[in-house]
Design an enzyme around this catalytic site. Structure first.
Site, PDB file in Angstrom:
ATOM      1  N   LYS A   1       0.841  -1.205   0.000  1.00 45.81           N
ATOM      2  CA  LYS A   1       0.000   0.000   0.000  1.00 45.81           C
ATOM      3  C   LYS A   1       0.877   1.257   0.000  1.00 45.81           C
ATOM      4  O   LYS A   1       2.106   1.168   0.090  1.00 45.81           O
ATOM      5  CB  LYS A   1      -0.937  -0.027   1.198  1.00 45.81           C
ATOM      6  CG  LYS A   1      -1.600  -1.363   1.464  1.00 45.81           C
ATOM      7  CD  LYS A   1      -2.505  -1.876   0.348  1.00 45.81           C
ATOM      8  CE  LYS A   1      -3.118  -3.209   0.776  1.00 45.81           C
ATOM      9  NZ  LYS A   1      -4.044  -3.793  -0.121  1.00 45.81           N
TER      10      LYS A   1
HETATM   11  C1  LIG Z   1      -4.919  -4.991   0.821  1.00 46.05           C
HETATM   12  C2  LIG Z   1      -6.384  -4.912   0.892  1.00 46.05           C
HETATM   13  C3  LIG Z   1      -7.108  -5.408   1.971  1.00 46.05           C
HETATM   14  C4  LIG Z   1      -6.449  -6.175   3.090  1.00 46.05           C
HETATM   15  O1  LIG Z   1      -5.509  -5.408   3.769  1.00 46.05           O
HETATM   16  P1  LIG Z   1      -4.615  -6.106   4.917  1.00 46.05           P
HETATM   17  O2  LIG Z   1      -4.031  -4.931   5.653  1.00 46.05           O
HETATM   18  O3  LIG Z   1      -3.593  -6.918   4.217  1.00 46.05           O
HETATM   19  O4  LIG Z   1      -5.522  -6.903   5.761  1.00 46.05           O
HETATM   20  C5  LIG Z   1      -8.470  -5.224   1.994  1.00 46.05           C
HETATM   21  N1  LIG Z   1      -9.111  -4.588   0.993  1.00 46.05           N
HETATM   22  C6  LIG Z   1      -8.457  -4.115  -0.088  1.00 46.05           C
HETATM   23  C7  LIG Z   1      -9.206  -3.414  -1.161  1.00 46.05           C
HETATM   24  C8  LIG Z   1      -7.072  -4.282  -0.175  1.00 46.05           C
HETATM   25  O5  LIG Z   1      -6.433  -3.843  -1.257  1.00 46.05           O
END
Ligand SMILES: *Cc1c(COP(=O)(O)O)cnc(C)c1O
Length: 372
Positions: free
Chosen positions: A181
């Protein structure tokens, strides 16, 4: 050397922050978590930001805080990481999957409307790849019926819609700090809200359902341990100081890409819908129906360029189709996006040479994919 799909942007600042926490001896949720929470609340423009162990935990707490359970329906954007739908199933409620618009890959308001029923207790809107879903139209549909919106802003810290930060539109916003992210803590998440009641409930559920009682604790409901460690919050504090620089760098790479890719046959560059500022957590292109994506991915990888699909169509995943009776292809836009999208490498600090290599590689891959 291969060009990586993504690389976290860290330096001595993160090391210094971590060293400070280690020296303090306070490693679980403590003052650094509070500092990180205050920083995210300020960025997003919300009263409360509650740090947790992942965006999945954040989403799970969001549906839990609304007391969503068996017999309830939650509408979920279909084109997303499965966590978005899993948390609804984990509550014993039914995820009702809604198709997307291929423009920005976000929830299509026209697909949402007929799914809003008496049993609908919430709508989870995803801001895919760092760009806002059409929040105005979605909020109009939900607001009129008193249905709360949960924003899955896992990919979208810093993204704005009509000048306002995502995560501040709905009842709650859920962010991720996974290394893929915009900014990262290794693993981590955050719930943002302006609702004092929901914030209290989320803090309670994050920490075993415990409240202070005299000189110890009283456990008032069955909660989770979804806390973030001060060690990880320390990384987050340092990352937050870089947020603007990271987002500016990412947008600059995206601009280069779009300039270099826009006249290649067989693909479409990511769009920035009217009113939205894209943060390019992922730079996702859409291949024409006649292009063979497997060949495209293999050709890029063969040139040492890491790449992957965009994300998943939940309705086509075995869990959702077997549990709720969906047939792969039933949500046509999401199905197309699932089958024809490709994520290209993008990170802050990418060199001009790397960008040029990727653009050349995509040209080659597009030719190969169309020939097939
Ligand atoms: C990455 C992601 C998640 C999960 O995030 P984590 O922090 O890995 O649990 C949920 N929703 C979307 C749209 C994502 O891209």
């Amino acid at each position: 050397m291969a060009i990586r799909l993504t690389k976290p942007f860290t330096d001595e600042d993160e090391l210094r922050e971590i060293a400070g926490v280690l020296a303090s001896g306070h490693l679980t949720q403590g003052p650094k978590v509070a500092e990180f929470e205050a920083g995210v609340a300020k960025v997003v423009g919300c009263e409360h930001a509650i740090a947790v162990s992942s965006a999945t935990a954040a989403l799970h707490l969001a549906v839990s805080a609304l007391d969503i359970g068996p017999g309830d329906e939650v509408v979920v954007a279909d084109f997303t990481y499965p966590a978005t739908g899993n948390v609804v199933a984990l509550r014993g409620a039914t995820p009702v999957l809604a198709d997307i618009d291929l423009g920005g890959f976000g929830l299509d308001p026209a697909a949402l409307e007929p799914l809003l029923r008496d049993r609908t207790r919430a709508v989870i809107v995803v801001h895919p790849f760092g760009v806002a879903a059409p929040l105005t139209d979605i909020a109009r549909l939900c607001g009129g019926r008193g249905i709360p919106i949960i924003e899955d802003a896992a990919c979208a810290i810093g993204a704005t819609y009509l000048g306002r930060q995502v995560g501040s539109f709905g009842a709650m916003g859920c962010f991720s700090f996974h290394p893929r992210k915009g900014i990262t803590t290794g693993e981590g998440g955050m719930v943002t809200t302006n609702d004092n009641g929901l914030a209290d409930r989320i803090r309670l559920l994050r920490n075993h359902g415990a409240v202070k009682s005299g000189s110890s604790l009283a456990f008032v409901e069955a909660g989770y341990n979804y806390r973030m460690s001060d060690l990880l919050a320390a990384v987050g504090v340092a990352q937050l100081r870089k947020l603007d620089a990271i987002l500016t760098a990412r947008r600059a790479v995206a601009r280069h890409y779009s300039a270099g890719l826009s006249d290649i046959r067989g693909l479409r560059c990511p769009l920035e819908p009217e009113g939205a500022v894209h943060t390019y957590q992922s730079y996702v292109i859409l291949l024409d129906a006649r292009a063979d994506r497997d060949i495209f991915l293999a050709c890029l990888r063969g040139q040492g360029i890491e790449c992957t699909i965009g994300t998943y169509a939940l309705h086509a995943q075995p869990f959702f189709s077997q549990s709720y009776g969906y047939v792969p292809g039933q949500l046509p836009q999401s199905w197309t996006a699932y089958n024809q999208t490709v994520t290209l490498p993008l990170f802050a600090g990418m060199t001009e040479a790397e960008i040029t290599t990727v653009i050349g590689g995509v040209k080659e891959a597009a030719r190969a994919a169309l020939r097939a």
